[in-house]
Write an enzyme that holds these catalytic residues in place. Structure first.
Site, PDB file in Angstrom:
ATOM      1  N   ASN A   6       0.857  -1.182   0.000  1.00 25.78           N
ATOM      2  CA  ASN A   6       0.000   0.000   0.000  1.00 25.78           C
ATOM      3  C   ASN A   6       0.901   1.243   0.000  1.00 25.78           C
ATOM      4  O   ASN A   6       1.689   1.449   0.919  1.00 25.78           O
ATOM      5  CB  ASN A   6      -0.887  -0.045   1.253  1.00 25.78           C
ATOM      6  CG  ASN A   6      -1.833   1.140   1.321  1.00 25.78           C
ATOM      7  OD1 ASN A   6      -1.440   2.267   1.042  1.00 25.78           O
ATOM      8  ND2 ASN A   6      -3.068   0.899   1.707  1.00 25.78           N
ATOM      9  N   HIS A   9       0.949   6.211   1.726  1.00 28.56           N
ATOM     10  CA  HIS A   9       1.728   7.153   2.538  1.00 28.56           C
ATOM     11  C   HIS A   9       2.805   7.889   1.756  1.00 28.56           C
ATOM     12  O   HIS A   9       3.285   8.922   2.202  1.00 28.56           O
ATOM     13  CB  HIS A   9       2.333   6.448   3.751  1.00 28.56           C
ATOM     14  CG  HIS A   9       1.289   6.151   4.785  1.00 28.56           C
ATOM     15  ND1 HIS A   9       0.273   7.016   5.075  1.00 28.56           N
ATOM     16  CD2 HIS A   9       1.100   5.078   5.575  1.00 28.56           C
ATOM     17  CE1 HIS A   9      -0.497   6.489   6.012  1.00 28.56           C
ATOM     18  NE2 HIS A   9      -0.028   5.305   6.320  1.00 28.56           N
ATOM     19  N   HIS A  42      -5.700   3.592  -1.746  1.00 28.66           N
ATOM     20  CA  HIS A  42      -7.033   3.921  -1.233  1.00 28.66           C
ATOM     21  C   HIS A  42      -7.404   5.306  -1.773  1.00 28.66           C
ATOM     22  O   HIS A  42      -6.793   6.302  -1.378  1.00 28.66           O
ATOM     23  CB  HIS A  42      -6.982   3.913   0.302  1.00 28.66           C
ATOM     24  CG  HIS A  42      -8.304   4.129   0.963  1.00 28.66           C
ATOM     25  ND1 HIS A  42      -8.485   3.985   2.317  1.00 28.66           N
ATOM     26  CD2 HIS A  42      -9.521   4.471   0.478  1.00 28.66           C
ATOM     27  CE1 HIS A  42      -9.748   4.225   2.629  1.00 28.66           C
ATOM     28  NE2 HIS A  42     -10.392   4.542   1.526  1.00 28.66           N
ATOM     29  N   ARG A  44      -9.527   7.939  -1.283  1.00 28.82           N
ATOM     30  CA  ARG A  44     -10.488   8.398  -0.274  1.00 28.82           C
ATOM     31  C   ARG A  44     -11.359   9.503  -0.842  1.00 28.82           C
ATOM     32  O   ARG A  44     -10.935  10.256  -1.723  1.00 28.82           O
ATOM     33  CB  ARG A  44      -9.756   8.899   0.969  1.00 28.82           C
ATOM     34  CG  ARG A  44      -8.991   7.814   1.710  1.00 28.82           C
ATOM     35  CD  ARG A  44      -8.430   8.350   3.025  1.00 28.82           C
ATOM     36  NE  ARG A  44      -9.473   8.527   3.987  1.00 28.82           N
ATOM     37  CZ  ARG A  44      -9.707   7.706   5.014  1.00 28.82           C
ATOM     38  NH1 ARG A  44      -8.921   6.679   5.230  1.00 28.82           N
ATOM     39  NH2 ARG A  44     -10.699   7.927   5.836  1.00 28.82           N
ATOM     40  N   ARG A  48      -7.223  12.723   0.547  1.00 29.50           N
ATOM     41  CA  ARG A  48      -6.158  13.233   1.405  1.00 29.50           C
ATOM     42  C   ARG A  48      -4.769  12.734   1.005  1.00 29.50           C
ATOM     43  O   ARG A  48      -3.776  13.305   1.394  1.00 29.50           O
ATOM     44  CB  ARG A  48      -6.438  12.917   2.871  1.00 29.50           C
ATOM     45  CG  ARG A  48      -6.280  11.483   3.233  1.00 29.50           C
ATOM     46  CD  ARG A  48      -6.338  11.283   4.731  1.00 29.50           C
ATOM     47  NE  ARG A  48      -7.686  11.466   5.249  1.00 29.50           N
ATOM     48  CZ  ARG A  48      -8.131  10.859   6.351  1.00 29.50           C
ATOM     49  NH1 ARG A  48      -7.338  10.077   7.040  1.00 29.50           N
ATOM     50  NH2 ARG A  48      -9.366  11.041   6.759  1.00 29.50           N
ATOM     51  N   GLU A  69      -8.730   0.435  -3.103  1.00 33.94           N
ATOM     52  CA  GLU A  69      -9.654   0.499  -1.960  1.00 33.94           C
ATOM     53  C   GLU A  69     -10.532   1.730  -2.125  1.00 33.94           C
ATOM     54  O   GLU A  69     -10.013   2.828  -2.353  1.00 33.94           O
ATOM     55  CB  GLU A  69      -8.879   0.645  -0.656  1.00 33.94           C
ATOM     56  CG  GLU A  69      -8.041  -0.542  -0.296  1.00 33.94           C
ATOM     57  CD  GLU A  69      -7.230  -0.272   0.966  1.00 33.94           C
ATOM     58  OE1 GLU A  69      -7.389   0.795   1.592  1.00 33.94           O
ATOM     59  OE2 GLU A  69      -6.438  -1.136   1.313  1.00 33.94           O
ATOM     60  N   THR A 100      -8.333   3.705   8.269  1.00 29.27           N
ATOM     61  CA  THR A 100      -9.518   2.848   8.355  1.00 29.27           C
ATOM     62  C   THR A 100      -9.576   2.194   9.730  1.00 29.27           C
ATOM     63  O   THR A 100      -8.598   1.597  10.168  1.00 29.27           O
ATOM     64  CB  THR A 100      -9.446   1.756   7.260  1.00 29.27           C
ATOM     65  OG1 THR A 100      -8.961   2.356   6.068  1.00 29.27           O
ATOM     66  CG2 THR A 100     -10.805   1.150   7.003  1.00 29.27           C
ATOM     67  N   GLU A 152     -11.007  -9.302   2.940  1.00 29.10           N
ATOM     68  CA  GLU A 152      -9.745  -8.946   3.588  1.00 29.10           C
ATOM     69  C   GLU A 152     -10.025  -8.862   5.080  1.00 29.10           C
ATOM     70  O   GLU A 152     -10.848  -8.052   5.516  1.00 29.10           O
ATOM     71  CB  GLU A 152      -9.209  -7.608   3.068  1.00 29.10           C
ATOM     72  CG  GLU A 152      -7.899  -7.229   3.768  1.00 29.10           C
ATOM     73  CD  GLU A 152      -7.274  -5.938   3.248  1.00 29.10           C
ATOM     74  OE1 GLU A 152      -7.574  -5.540   2.106  1.00 29.10           O
ATOM     75  OE2 GLU A 152      -6.494  -5.339   3.997  1.00 29.10           O
ATOM     76  N   HIS A 192      -3.852  -4.449   7.640  1.00 32.87           N
ATOM     77  CA  HIS A 192      -3.969  -3.312   8.558  1.00 32.87           C
ATOM     78  C   HIS A 192      -3.097  -3.521   9.789  1.00 32.87           C
ATOM     79  O   HIS A 192      -3.292  -4.462  10.535  1.00 32.87           O
ATOM     80  CB  HIS A 192      -5.409  -3.039   8.995  1.00 32.87           C
ATOM     81  CG  HIS A 192      -5.611  -1.563   9.232  1.00 32.87           C
ATOM     82  ND1 HIS A 192      -5.163  -0.939  10.352  1.00 32.87           N
ATOM     83  CD2 HIS A 192      -6.127  -0.591   8.446  1.00 32.87           C
ATOM     84  CE1 HIS A 192      -5.421   0.347  10.273  1.00 32.87           C
ATOM     85  NE2 HIS A 192      -6.003   0.584   9.115  1.00 32.87           N
TER      86      HIS A 192
END
Ligand code: PXP
Length: 256
Positions: A6, A9, A42, A44, A48, A69, A100, A152, A192
């Site tokens: 992922n 970041h 993701h 969003r 963000r 996602e 999340t 998941e 996660h």
């Protein structure tokens, strides 16, 4: 065990200055060179970190699969249908949250309805769908009812457990969830809060075929570089079954 990295970041750092670096698209290339079998982002609703532009370019450049996602909301579901990633994972989303916070609550009729509509649209576009859920029987059975290919399992409570006993309890819960998921005919993924320290017992669960890991890899990449950080995680995942004697039983973190 497939590692999906992922890279949200990387975009978080870029958005901290609203500039054009670091570019998550370049990060995806390095993650693939390090051995990632897929890239997770993701999109969003508040944008963000990952932007629409990132998704477009990732779709054009990724050699591996893109796991997108999104929340089960019409705007982002429409973008997902147009982008046609290899897989969409539907996740709950709250604007105030830092990340999340839990799995989809499929016991709420409003959620089931929204998720059901999103699943239907995505499947009409031939997209494999996974649902991010807590590792509990009701959530897994509800996922099967939705006709999705995968779930998941949310590993956050395992990752946040404060002591060995709590971790063992959460690991056993994940193991039961993974077994039930397989029995229901679902592909089982996990993610996660997984880190270099806590991933081995989860990676040793044979029923889990894919993990999504972001924060820990990007954090390590800041220090050692992204390609090496991904390579080290891939090695850990490969070694996991040999390092764990009894799957589902918590063992203390091992050095790597
Ligand atoms: N899986 C899902 C569904 C997520 O929402 C996230 C965080 O975006 C992850 C996995 C990755 O979590 P982490 O960054 O803690 O590795």
């Amino acid at each position: 065990m497939r590692l999906y990295v992922n890279i949200d970041h990387v975009a978080t750092i870029r958005e901290a200055r609203r500039t054009d670096e670091p570019d998550p698209v370049r990060a995806a290339v390095l993650a693939e060179l390090g051995g990632a079998e897929g890239i997770t982002v993701h999109l969003r609703e508040d944008r963000r970190h990952i932007q629409d532009r990132d998704l477009r370019l990732l779709m054009a450049t990724c050699r591996s699969g893109v796991n997108l996602e999104v929340a089960a909301e019409p705007e982002v579901t429409q973008i997902a249908c147009e982008a046609r990633p290899m897989q969409v994972t539907l996740v709950p989303e709250r604007r105030e949250e830092v990340t999340t916070e839990g799995g989809l609550d499929l016991s709420r009729p409003e959620t089931t309805e929204r998720v059901g509509e999103a699943v239907e649209r995505l499947r009409e576009h031939g997209i494999r769908v996974s649902l991010f859920v807590d590792p509990d029987p009701a959530a897994l059975e509800a996922s099967r009812e939705m006709g999705v290919e995968a779930v998941e399992l949310h590993t956050g409570e395992y990752a946040n457990a404060r002591d060995d006993e709590g971790r063992a309890r959460q690991l056993a819960r994940l193991h039961r969830g993974a077994r039930l998921g397989r029995e229901l005919g679902l592909a089982v993924h996990a993610g996660h809060g997984l880190t270099y320290e806590n991933v081995i017992p989860v990676a040793a669960l044979a029923e889990i075929e894919e993990v999504n890991i972001g924060h820990s890899i990007v954090s390590r990449a800041v220090l050692v570089g992204l390609e090496r950080a991904v390579r080290e995680m891939v090695q850990l995942l490969r070694q996991a079954p040999a390092r764990v004697k009894e799957p589902g039983r918590w063992i203390p973190p091992l050095g790597y």
